[in-house]
Design an enzyme around this catalytic site. Structure first.
Site, PDB file in Angstrom:
ATOM      1  N   ALA A 220       0.831  -1.203   0.000  1.00  0.00           N
ATOM      2  CA  ALA A 220       0.000   0.000   0.000  1.00  0.00           C
ATOM      3  C   ALA A 220       0.868   1.257   0.000  1.00  0.00           C
ATOM      4  CB  ALA A 220      -0.927   0.009   1.215  1.00  0.00           C
ATOM      5  N   HIS A 221       2.188   1.069   0.014  1.00  0.00           N
ATOM      6  CA  HIS A 221       3.122   2.204   0.032  1.00  0.00           C
ATOM      7  C   HIS A 221       4.114   2.027  -1.117  1.00  0.00           C
ATOM      8  CE1 HIS A 221       2.627   1.678   4.677  1.00  0.00           C
ATOM      9  NE2 HIS A 221       1.543   2.221   4.136  1.00  0.00           N
ATOM     10  N   GLN A 222       4.109   2.951  -2.038  1.00  0.00           N
ATOM     11  CA  GLN A 222       5.075   2.908  -3.134  1.00  0.00           C
ATOM     12  C   GLN A 222       5.905   4.189  -3.072  1.00  0.00           C
ATOM     13  OE1 GLN A 222       1.504   2.848  -4.310  1.00  0.00           O
ATOM     14  NE2 GLN A 222       1.456   0.757  -3.525  1.00  0.00           N
TER      15      GLN A 222
END
Length: 774
Positions: free
Chosen positions: A704-706
């Protein structure tokens, strides 16, 4: 990128508007019962194969003679659930349209080829082998003609095949079919499986919201999808300075694209402003708010739509489709990592899980000392974090915890593991498990409730439904060298194919780590670091089943999504953290292993009482953003080992919290009942389950974190932007989103991204004022 939202107790003086289902003004795009996308890709024979595949995974099952420990034969809803097949629910037609119009993935060609092969007897033999043969002439069969139990054997063999392409095919079909089966809703916003699995659909307790049901941006965001041919008047009515006719930007863009004149069918449209911000999310929203409040004319371009609080449906399927990149169907090229990224006004901050954690001290030291980015140890950066946290109302108090966080906290306490409250940008009474689909009561302070409100209050204009095509540049000779300078942006809006130009002094790209690299490349930037160094914070999950009659009370999807976490120390600074996810039925089913049709429905029937906890790694390994929808990522051995250590602790936490049954998402589907197993058997299971490979598509990973794909640095040989956020190649072109983070962060990145964007906004202010002085 990340979010949260739900109210248990509130100030009665603030309550004004009834939001019962009959009173809501839910947006048509977020309602159930919408017609399928149109199938333009698959023939009748391919549809026959797709239907057979869907019904293999989700067939109609008769409960007679089946005992699952839940007295299922007396439960009409459960019996109906088991008897509902994918085809009877309209899933094949739904998928055919979705794949045709929405799906962008490198494996799309493999899927089309496979469906063509499975629609023929020889192709079926190639993909299915001897299991596809029958005992009578002509012996060969199409996939749809094979008996159900054999089809199940075939697709199960694909899931653990030696051949990578078979595993890829299985994961792709399972992902699509399960997500559609458990999220497709009718005109009454209902899904035939929900009653049986204990899911209520949209949050039934959100019957009231605060005084402003439309939200502070309701009449401030201009949706150009609705403008049609009247786009010029729409822009002028919104306060834009619009010029029709000859455009210097148009000439510059066409010269770079080497395109010929369109014969002047339409006058060029040019908007003039001081600053163009492409993207309204965690980074772009902050920049827009800061610069607009400083008195500059700011124009924000957002490709996603804006939904007021009143228009949110909180339905998983429509919300994923309209508020997430790729309609929630985003993954790396090999399907090894499933990705979630927001695509709406407010970006990830609108749909994240509320975690608001400051940049860890060891990360600040690494960036400052090892990477020489000394601004991170200055008072200015600390003040930026203070300002950001104040603006979002970040606090750590929790009035009541939800199901999964209770499990995490109790398990950690029983084992003596450290467990901390997670700071959130919402009140202590914010008890909502649906904030991943937008915050209905507006307690969660994403950029749509904060920085973008600051921006429009200072006469900034936000345009939604805009697709940025590129950054327009001019070349000027300076000190004997040619230097490129950003002079604006070209974009398209709605159904109008005509390019629209924005002339500005400064351009800020804030499309997120998955899309900013593509825009820079399309704009002609050649820096080889663009798109590289993509970090994903890979996540592996484990689950624990808690029967209805046992602790804790409630359901798995209720309560604040993230309120507790447990860090796992690593001397290198690249360790893991343990947290809880938001999993509604669709994403839950995508991750759960498929062993057989019956086993899958049995797992899903326990959905409401199955807790999930994950381990998140601060990854040293990285991937590459090639094109939109084209991402490569390889989990390196160090990160894999950290995730294995993390999932071992997660399993122990589940067991210590009292789970009746535990397992992981590995394709073997192995699980254990710890209460009736010997300590030796429990220990063997934990060691075995936590040692499985994570790099062979046997266990789905999530992100969910790029971040990091346009990373910041002190030299252009190893970075895309300088310490001020400006690209090395083009003057006046800044990047202000998670893509500029120098390394993976190791915690939820919202506060860090906003703080970095705040600093970049102040650097831009300095540049603008310096230009005015000169």
């Amino acid at each position: 990128m990340d979010s949260n939202g739900k109210t248990q107790e509130g100030n009665s003086e603030d309550v004004a508007v009834d939001l019962s289902q009959s009173a809501t003004g839910v947006h048509d795009l977020l309602r159930g019962g919408r017609p399928n996308y149109k199938n333009t890709m698959f023939s009748e024979s391919q549809m026959e194969a797709l239907t057979a595949l869907c019904d293999t995974l989700m067939p109609s099952l008769d409960l007679d003679g089946i005992s699952n420990g839940n007295n299922a034969q007396e439960n009409d809803e459960l019996r109906s659930f088991y008897r509902t097949s994918a085809s009877s629910a309209g899933i094949p037609e739904h998928l055919a349209g979705y794949i045709s119009e929405r799906l962008m993935h490198a494996a799309l060609g493999l899927m089309k080829l496979s469906l063509w092969l499975l629609s023929t007897w020889f192709g079926t033999f190639i993909l299915c082998g001897r299991l596809s043969l029958c005992s009578h002439f002509p012996f060969f069969q199409r996939f749809s003609q094979i008996l159900q139990h054999r089809r199940e054997e075939i697709v199960l063999s694909w899931s653990h095949s030696y051949w990578y392409l078979f595993r890829l095919l299985f994961n792709g079909i399972k992902f699509l079919c399960c997500l559609a089966f458990y999220t497709k809703v009718d005109e009454k916003n209902n899904n035939p499986s929900w009653g049986a699995i204990g899911y209520c659909g949209a949050d039934p307790d959100v019957t009231k919201i605060m005084k402003d049901p439309d939200g502070p941006l309701s009449d401030k965001v201009i949706d150009l999808d609705l403008a049609g041919d009247n786009i010029v008047n729409t822009l002028r009515n919104a306060g834009c300075d619009v010029i029709e006719g000859n455009s210097q930007l148009e000439r510059l863009w066409k010269r770079r694209m080497k395109s010929k004149s369109e014969g002047r069918k339409k006058k060029a449209i040019t908007i003039k402003c001081d600053v163009t911000v492409v993207g309204s999310g965690t980074g772009g929203g902050v920049v827009a708010g800061v610069l607009a409040k400083a008195g500059y004319k700011v124009l924000v371009l957002e490709k996603g739509k804006y939904f007021t609080k009143n228009e949110l449906s909180l339905l998983e399927g429509p919300s994923l489709d309209q508020m997430y990149e790729g309609g929630g169907l985003l993954a790396t090229d090999d399907l090894g990592v499933v990705l979630l990224a927001g695509s709406t006004v407010g970006g990830g901050s609108r749909v994240n899980w509320s975690a608001s954690i400051r940049t860890p001290e060891h990360v600040i030291r690494e960036w400052s000392e090892k990477l020489k980015l000394t601004q991170f140890t200055t008072r200015q950066y600390t003040e930026a974090m203070d300002i950001v946290c104040r603006r979002m109302g970040v606090q750590e108090e929790i009035r009541s915890e939800g199901f999964m966080n209770k499990v995490l906290r109790k398990g950690c306490q029983e084992l003596g593991y450290p467990v901390n409250n997670i700071p959130r940008n919402a009140g202590s009474d914010h008890f909502c498990g649906w904030c991943c689909f937008g915050c209905k009561d507006g307690q969660k302070q994403g950029t749509n409730e904060t920085w973008l409100v600051d921006a429009v209050s200072s006469n900034a204009v936000i345009l939604s439904g805009c697709k940025a095509i590129g950054v327009v540049q001019e070349e000027k000779r300076n000190d004997g060298k040619w230097k490129k300078k950003a002079v604006g942006v070209v974009f398209q809006a709605g159904n109008v194919s005509q390019n629209i130009y924005v002339e500005s002094k400064v351009t800020v790209v804030a499309c997120g780590a998955l899309f900013s690299p593509s825009l820079l490349r399309k704009s002609g930037l050649k820096n080889p670091n663009i798109g590289k160094n993509l970090h994903l914070h890979p996540v592996q999950m484990a689950w624990g089943y808690f029967p209805e009659s046992e602790w804790p009370e409630g359901k798995s999807y209720e309560g604040g999504i993230m309120t507790s976490m447990s860090p796992i120390f690593d001397p290198s600074g690249y360790g893991t953290i343990i947290q809880t996810p938001s999993l509604h039925p669709g994403l839950f089913s995508v991750l759960m292993p498929w062993i057989s049709a019956l086993d899958m429905k049995e797992r899903m029937s326990r959905f409401a009482r199955t807790a999930h906890i994950f381990a998140l790694a601060r990854d040293k390994g990285s991937g590459t953003v090639n094109l939109p929808g084209n991402l490569t990522y390889s989990l390196n051995a160090y990160d894999e080992n950290n995730l294995k250590k993390g999932i071992e602790k997660v399993l122990r936490i589940m067991i210590a919290a009292g789970a009746e049954e535990v397992g992981t998402h590995h394709c073997s589907g192995e699980r254990l009942k710890p209460k009736t197993s010997s300590p030796h058997k429990v220990e063997n299971f934990i060691k075995r389950a936590s040692s499985k490979s994570l790099r062979d598509l046997s266990t789905p990973l999530c992100s969910a974190h790029q971040m990091g794909s346009c990373r910041m640095g002190i030299d252009k040989g190893h970075s895309v932007v300088n310490p001020r956020g400006e690209t090395w190649e083009v003057e006046g072109l800044f990047v202000a989103d998670a893509s500029v983070l120098p390394t993976a962060l190791g915690v939820n990145p919202m506060v860090t991204v906003q703080s970095v964007a705040y600093c970049i906004a102040n650097f831009i202010l300095e540049a603008l004022r310096s230009r005015e002085d000169n």
